[in-house]
Design a protein around this motif. Sequence first.
Motif, PDB file in Angstrom:
ATOM      1  N   THR A   1      -3.604 -17.737 -47.679  1.00 40.03           N
ATOM      2  CA  THR A   1      -3.732 -18.901 -46.807  1.00 40.03           C
ATOM      3  C   THR A   1      -2.453 -19.719 -46.780  1.00 40.03           C
ATOM      4  OG1 THR A   1      -6.122 -19.017 -47.186  1.00 40.03           O
ATOM      5  CG2 THR A   1      -5.053 -21.018 -46.398  1.00 40.03           C
ATOM      6  N   GLU A   2      -1.871 -19.957 -47.955  1.00 43.44           N
ATOM      7  CA  GLU A   2      -0.638 -20.746 -48.030  1.00 43.44           C
ATOM      8  C   GLU A   2       0.527 -20.022 -47.377  1.00 43.44           C
ATOM      9  OE1 GLU A   2       0.237 -24.071 -49.521  1.00 43.44           O
ATOM     10  OE2 GLU A   2      -1.747 -23.965 -48.611  1.00 43.44           O
ATOM     11  N   ALA A   3       0.603 -18.707 -47.552  1.00 42.12           N
ATOM     12  CA  ALA A   3       1.690 -17.953 -46.936  1.00 42.12           C
ATOM     13  C   ALA A   3       1.628 -18.064 -45.417  1.00 42.12           C
ATOM     14  CB  ALA A   3       1.628 -16.490 -47.373  1.00 42.12           C
ATOM     15  N   LEU A   4       0.441 -17.970 -44.845  1.00 44.33           N
ATOM     16  CA  LEU A   4       0.307 -18.097 -43.397  1.00 44.33           C
ATOM     17  C   LEU A   4       0.517 -19.538 -42.943  1.00 44.33           C
ATOM     18  CD1 LEU A   4      -2.673 -15.749 -42.442  1.00 44.33           C
ATOM     19  CD2 LEU A   4      -0.245 -15.378 -42.078  1.00 44.33           C
ATOM     20  N   ARG A   5       0.054 -20.472 -43.720  1.00 46.96           N
ATOM     21  CA  ARG A   5       0.200 -21.886 -43.341  1.00 46.96           C
ATOM     22  C   ARG A   5       1.657 -22.316 -43.305  1.00 46.96           C
ATOM     23  NH1 ARG A   5       0.860 -26.848 -45.491  1.00 46.96           N
ATOM     24  NH2 ARG A   5       1.091 -26.003 -47.602  1.00 46.96           N
ATOM     25  N   THR A   6       2.419 -21.872 -44.302  1.00 47.56           N
ATOM     26  CA  THR A   6       3.822 -22.293 -44.410  1.00 47.56           C
ATOM     27  C   THR A   6       4.785 -21.344 -43.718  1.00 47.56           C
ATOM     28  OG1 THR A   6       4.138 -21.124 -46.518  1.00 47.56           O
ATOM     29  CG2 THR A   6       3.328 -23.410 -46.620  1.00 47.56           C
ATOM     30  N   GLY A   7       4.327 -20.112 -43.431  1.00 54.31           N
ATOM     31  CA  GLY A   7       5.228 -19.120 -42.856  1.00 54.31           C
ATOM     32  C   GLY A   7       6.256 -18.616 -43.850  1.00 54.31           C
ATOM     33  N   ARG A   8       5.941 -18.710 -45.143  1.00 54.12           N
ATOM     34  CA  ARG A   8       6.877 -18.299 -46.180  1.00 54.12           C
ATOM     35  C   ARG A   8       6.163 -17.385 -47.168  1.00 54.12           C
ATOM     36  NH1 ARG A   8       8.009 -22.278 -49.508  1.00 54.12           N
ATOM     37  NH2 ARG A   8      10.030 -21.451 -50.154  1.00 54.12           N
ATOM     38  N   ARG A   9       6.894 -16.406 -47.682  1.00 60.85           N
ATOM     39  CA  ARG A   9       6.333 -15.486 -48.676  1.00 60.85           C
ATOM     40  C   ARG A   9       6.180 -16.152 -50.029  1.00 60.85           C
ATOM     41  NH1 ARG A   9      10.545 -10.894 -48.660  1.00 60.85           N
ATOM     42  NH2 ARG A   9       9.391 -10.292 -50.551  1.00 60.85           N
ATOM     43  N   GLU A  10       7.024 -17.124 -50.334  1.00 58.78           N
ATOM     44  CA  GLU A  10       6.960 -17.775 -51.642  1.00 58.78           C
ATOM     45  C   GLU A  10       5.928 -18.897 -51.615  1.00 58.78           C
ATOM     46  OE1 GLU A  10      10.473 -17.889 -53.973  1.00 58.78           O
ATOM     47  OE2 GLU A  10      10.129 -19.991 -54.520  1.00 58.78           O
ATOM     48  N   VAL A  11       5.013 -18.848 -52.572  1.00 61.45           N
ATOM     49  CA  VAL A  11       3.902 -19.802 -52.616  1.00 61.45           C
ATOM     50  C   VAL A  11       3.933 -20.556 -53.934  1.00 61.45           C
ATOM     51  CG1 VAL A  11       1.383 -20.058 -52.573  1.00 61.45           C
ATOM     52  CG2 VAL A  11       2.489 -18.316 -51.140  1.00 61.45           C
ATOM     53  N   GLU A  12       3.812 -21.875 -53.856  1.00 65.65           N
ATOM     54  CA  GLU A  12       3.747 -22.691 -55.063  1.00 65.65           C
ATOM     55  C   GLU A  12       2.345 -22.635 -55.643  1.00 65.65           C
ATOM     56  OE1 GLU A  12       5.023 -26.652 -54.454  1.00 65.65           O
ATOM     57  OE2 GLU A  12       7.000 -26.099 -53.672  1.00 65.65           O
ATOM     58  N   LEU A  13       2.273 -22.476 -56.945  1.00 62.11           N
ATOM     59  CA  LEU A  13       0.983 -22.479 -57.630  1.00 62.11           C
ATOM     60  C   LEU A  13       0.892 -23.768 -58.442  1.00 62.11           C
ATOM     61  CD1 LEU A  13       0.841 -18.707 -58.605  1.00 62.11           C
ATOM     62  CD2 LEU A  13      -0.189 -19.836 -56.657  1.00 62.11           C
ATOM     63  N   GLY A  14       0.637 -23.670 -59.710  1.00 63.65           N
ATOM     64  CA  GLY A  14       0.599 -24.883 -60.526  1.00 63.65           C
ATOM     65  C   GLY A  14      -0.342 -25.919 -59.941  1.00 63.65           C
ATOM     66  N   THR A  15       0.188 -27.114 -59.687  1.00 61.57           N
ATOM     67  CA  THR A  15      -0.619 -28.224 -59.181  1.00 61.57           C
ATOM     68  C   THR A  15      -1.230 -27.909 -57.830  1.00 61.57           C
ATOM     69  OG1 THR A  15       0.770 -29.817 -60.369  1.00 61.57           O
ATOM     70  CG2 THR A  15      -0.588 -30.671 -58.579  1.00 61.57           C
ATOM     71  N   SER A  16      -0.490 -27.218 -56.960  1.00 62.67           N
ATOM     72  CA  SER A  16      -1.008 -26.903 -55.625  1.00 62.67           C
ATOM     73  C   SER A  16      -2.247 -26.019 -55.705  1.00 62.67           C
ATOM     74  CB  SER A  16       0.073 -26.209 -54.791  1.00 62.67           C
ATOM     75  OG  SER A  16       1.172 -27.062 -54.580  1.00 62.67           O
ATOM     76  N   LEU A  17      -2.200 -25.007 -56.571  1.00 64.45           N
ATOM     77  CA  LEU A  17      -3.360 -24.140 -56.750  1.00 64.45           C
ATOM     78  C   LEU A  17      -4.524 -24.907 -57.352  1.00 64.45           C
ATOM     79  CD1 LEU A  17      -4.835 -21.420 -56.820  1.00 64.45           C
ATOM     80  CD2 LEU A  17      -3.676 -20.925 -58.985  1.00 64.45           C
ATOM     81  N   ARG A  18      -4.249 -25.742 -58.342  1.00 63.59           N
ATOM     82  CA  ARG A  18      -5.312 -26.528 -58.967  1.00 63.59           C
ATOM     83  C   ARG A  18      -5.987 -27.450 -57.951  1.00 63.59           C
ATOM     84  NH1 ARG A  18      -1.632 -26.277 -63.329  1.00 63.59           N
ATOM     85  NH2 ARG A  18      -0.589 -28.224 -62.751  1.00 63.59           N
TER      86      ARG A  18
END
Length: 310
Positions: free
Chosen positions: A109-126
């Motif tokens: 979902t984040e990859a499609l939303r941002t248009g980027r292959r790199e996805v932040e986890l940590g706080t964003s995932l939580r």
Amino acid sequence: MGTVHDILENQGKRGALEAGHAREVVEAAAAYMSDEENGLGFAYSGWAQCALPLKKLPPEARWEVATDRVRLVVEPGLRLATNEIDGPMEHVGVPYGAHARLILLYLQTEALRTGRREVELGTSLRNWLSRIGVSYGGTTGRLVRDQAERISRCRLTFHIQGTGSSSALVNQTIVDKALFIQGGERGAQGQLSLETAKLSEGFYEQLLKHPVPLEEAAIRALNNNPAALDCYIWLTYRLHVLRNDRLVTWSALKKQFGSSYRELFHFKPRFIQSLQLASAVYPGARIDVLEEGVVLKPSSSPVKKLVTSQ
């Protein structure tokens, strides 16, 4: 199954229960109907046809499931068994269960939303897990970190049989770059926190070409039931593109969803339960359960927004 939503609207939970609907179905439908969020999630269409295991496998075991058109193979990755760089390696096991599915949904979902292959986890995932009803911390936090590491280290292959020709994602990792932060305690096992992940180019390209839109409200209502999540993704992928009724036999359904069951009679009642839960969060789903199998009927889109592929 569609009547549970009408009964809930007119008579509430008690009326739905008295009408004979299972409590877990009533609770899922009620949670979905009362959800006022309009968020969308996305999954690669391959996951609608082949899914991860529901339960934990031995660390060194690979997972394999095949349907008429798709074959999925997931091989467990390796990590250092100690903090010594020249020390022994150990298998971490393939991802499994509800948390693995939720993490993958977040990554896609984040990859499609941002248009980027790199996805932040940590706080964003939580934060995302909290939004879909998963409390992060304690035992849940350790389970999420474990599944994130399994996802980041495993290797998967989607073999896809096309019409007249075949194509495949061969020897692809889901993630080809990950940042691990070492925990405070000594020892490698269970102490790594995954902070960022970069989807592999091959997996990302297939996600861009073949995304399946999902309602966050549905994911939220099924967040602790991996079998129902698989069934929901399958229905959202299949139903709204049908032009005619389609019978899917029990043997075909067991091949796709029940490879861990020895006998068909063990699988059928469990799958019917999953189908009922998935239908509870997909009010427009039109299906019939017959002795021969499940009849899928042309249905409205499960999402409330029009979504176009990137």
